[in-house]
Design a protein around this motif. Sequence first.
Motif, mmCIF file in Angstrom:
data_model
loop_
_atom_site.group_PDB
_atom_site.id
_atom_site.type_symbol
_atom_site.label_atom_id
_atom_site.label_comp_id
_atom_site.label_asym_id
_atom_site.label_seq_id
_atom_site.Cartn_x
_atom_site.Cartn_y
_atom_site.Cartn_z
ATOM 1 N N SER A 76 0.661 -9.231 -47.820
ATOM 2 C CA SER A 76 1.450 -8.397 -46.923
ATOM 3 C C SER A 76 2.957 -8.522 -47.108
ATOM 4 N N SER A 77 3.406 -9.212 -48.135
ATOM 5 C CA SER A 77 4.856 -9.323 -48.336
ATOM 6 C C SER A 77 5.301 -8.346 -49.420
ATOM 7 N N ASP A 78 6.535 -7.892 -49.294
ATOM 8 C CA ASP A 78 7.132 -6.932 -50.214
ATOM 9 C C ASP A 78 8.553 -7.339 -50.533
ATOM 10 N N ILE A 79 9.021 -6.903 -51.682
ATOM 11 C CA ILE A 79 10.455 -6.945 -51.921
ATOM 12 C C ILE A 79 11.012 -5.643 -51.363
ATOM 13 N N ILE A 80 12.026 -5.782 -50.534
ATOM 14 C CA ILE A 80 12.680 -4.638 -49.910
ATOM 15 C C ILE A 80 13.950 -4.329 -50.686
ATOM 16 N N LEU A 81 14.129 -3.085 -51.058
ATOM 17 C CA LEU A 81 15.358 -2.587 -51.669
ATOM 18 C C LEU A 81 16.067 -1.770 -50.605
ATOM 19 N N SER A 82 17.214 -2.250 -50.168
ATOM 20 C CA SER A 82 17.944 -1.562 -49.104
ATOM 21 C C SER A 82 19.329 -1.161 -49.613
ATOM 22 N N TYR A 83 19.883 -0.103 -49.025
ATOM 23 C CA TYR A 83 21.156 0.446 -49.479
ATOM 24 C C TYR A 83 21.658 1.421 -48.427
ATOM 25 N N THR A 84 22.876 1.886 -48.602
ATOM 26 C CA THR A 84 23.386 2.975 -47.780
ATOM 27 C C THR A 84 23.469 4.219 -48.663
ATOM 28 N N ARG A 85 23.222 5.341 -48.024
ATOM 29 C CA ARG A 85 23.296 6.637 -48.699
ATOM 30 C C ARG A 85 23.799 7.660 -47.684
ATOM 31 N N GLU A 86 24.932 8.272 -48.002
ATOM 32 C CA GLU A 86 25.483 9.335 -47.170
ATOM 33 C C GLU A 86 25.512 8.946 -45.691
ATOM 34 N N ASP A 87 26.096 7.768 -45.414
ATOM 35 C CA ASP A 87 26.276 7.241 -44.050
ATOM 36 C C ASP A 87 24.980 6.888 -43.333
ATOM 37 N N LYS A 88 23.919 6.638 -44.079
ATOM 38 C CA LYS A 88 22.640 6.210 -43.505
ATOM 39 C C LYS A 88 22.208 4.899 -44.152
ATOM 40 N N LEU A 89 21.589 4.014 -43.365
ATOM 41 C CA LEU A 89 20.986 2.795 -43.883
ATOM 42 C C LEU A 89 19.554 3.127 -44.276
ATOM 43 N N CYS A 90 19.208 2.867 -45.535
ATOM 44 C CA CYS A 90 17.901 3.241 -46.069
ATOM 45 C C CYS A 90 17.241 2.050 -46.753
ATOM 46 N N TYR A 91 15.928 2.169 -46.950
ATOM 47 C CA TYR A 91 15.234 1.156 -47.740
ATOM 48 C C TYR A 91 14.039 1.758 -48.448
ATOM 49 N N ARG A 92 13.589 1.053 -49.466
ATOM 50 C CA ARG A 92 12.370 1.348 -50.204
ATOM 51 C C ARG A 92 11.622 0.032 -50.330
ATOM 52 N N GLN A 93 10.310 0.079 -50.497
ATOM 53 C CA GLN A 93 9.545 -1.159 -50.573
ATOM 54 C C GLN A 93 8.652 -1.192 -51.814
ATOM 55 N N GLN A 94 8.384 -2.400 -52.244
ATOM 56 C CA GLN A 94 7.622 -2.636 -53.453
ATOM 57 C C GLN A 94 6.231 -2.014 -53.395
ATOM 58 N N ARG A 95 5.558 -2.091 -52.242
ATOM 59 C CA ARG A 95 4.180 -1.567 -52.158
ATOM 60 C C ARG A 95 4.106 -0.064 -52.419
ATOM 61 N N ASP A 96 5.231 0.648 -52.235
ATOM 62 C CA ASP A 96 5.315 2.070 -52.555
ATOM 63 C C ASP A 96 5.866 2.299 -53.957
ATOM 64 N N ARG A 97 6.018 1.234 -54.710
ATOM 65 C CA ARG A 97 6.611 1.269 -56.050
ATOM 66 C C ARG A 97 8.011 1.875 -56.002
ATOM 67 N N TYR A 98 8.704 1.666 -54.859
ATOM 68 C CA TYR A 98 10.080 2.116 -54.635
ATOM 69 C C TYR A 98 10.230 3.628 -54.734
ATOM 70 N N GLN A 99 9.145 4.376 -54.534
ATOM 71 C CA GLN A 99 9.170 5.832 -54.644
ATOM 72 C C GLN A 99 9.561 6.526 -53.341
ATOM 73 N N ILE A 100 9.325 5.894 -52.186
ATOM 74 C CA ILE A 100 9.540 6.537 -50.889
ATOM 75 C C ILE A 100 10.781 5.947 -50.220
ATOM 76 N N GLU A 101 11.669 6.809 -49.798
ATOM 77 C CA GLU A 101 12.874 6.379 -49.084
ATOM 78 C C GLU A 101 12.638 6.461 -47.580
ATOM 79 N N TYR A 102 12.931 5.364 -46.878
ATOM 80 C CA TYR A 102 12.845 5.315 -45.418
ATOM 81 C C TYR A 102 14.265 5.213 -44.866
#
Length: 141
Positions: A83-109
């Motif tokens: 149940s653990s993931d590497i989280i990739l987080s960043y800002t984009r156009e004034d929003k805080l976003c992340y992607r996760q390893q289990r989605d193969r970094y394909q989905i932006e939240y």
Amino acid sequence: MDNLITLHNGVDEGVSVIQSTDISHHSFAFDQNMNPCIVYNKAGTTYCYWYDPVKGEQTTMEFDVYMESPQVSLDDHRHQLGSSDIILSYTREDKLCYRQQRDRYQIEYILGDARNQKLTQIGMSKNNRFQFRLVFDWRNE
């Protein structure tokens, strides 16, 4: 002179995993199997070097130029392999976003507003909460 990102085991010389002349930012983490995940900016574009279990090898993924101050971290360091993931987080156009390893970094939240803020750190806190550290970025005011 080239910028190198090199992994060392403390005994051997080490292995250069990324070599480039234009690396301006990087962040790294290890997954539960000790595979490295390195996110970096090169000439304004963000890249992520990570272990893709579908391919069964390390791979580099390219993202667009709108990712700012990317950070990576293992979300839960406790022994919970499934149940653990590497989280990739960043800002984009004034929003805080992340992607996760289990989605193969394909989905932006999208987590929320990050206007005039820069992401400087992410990770598990002492109270076992995954947190994001944003600081005011006066250059964008």
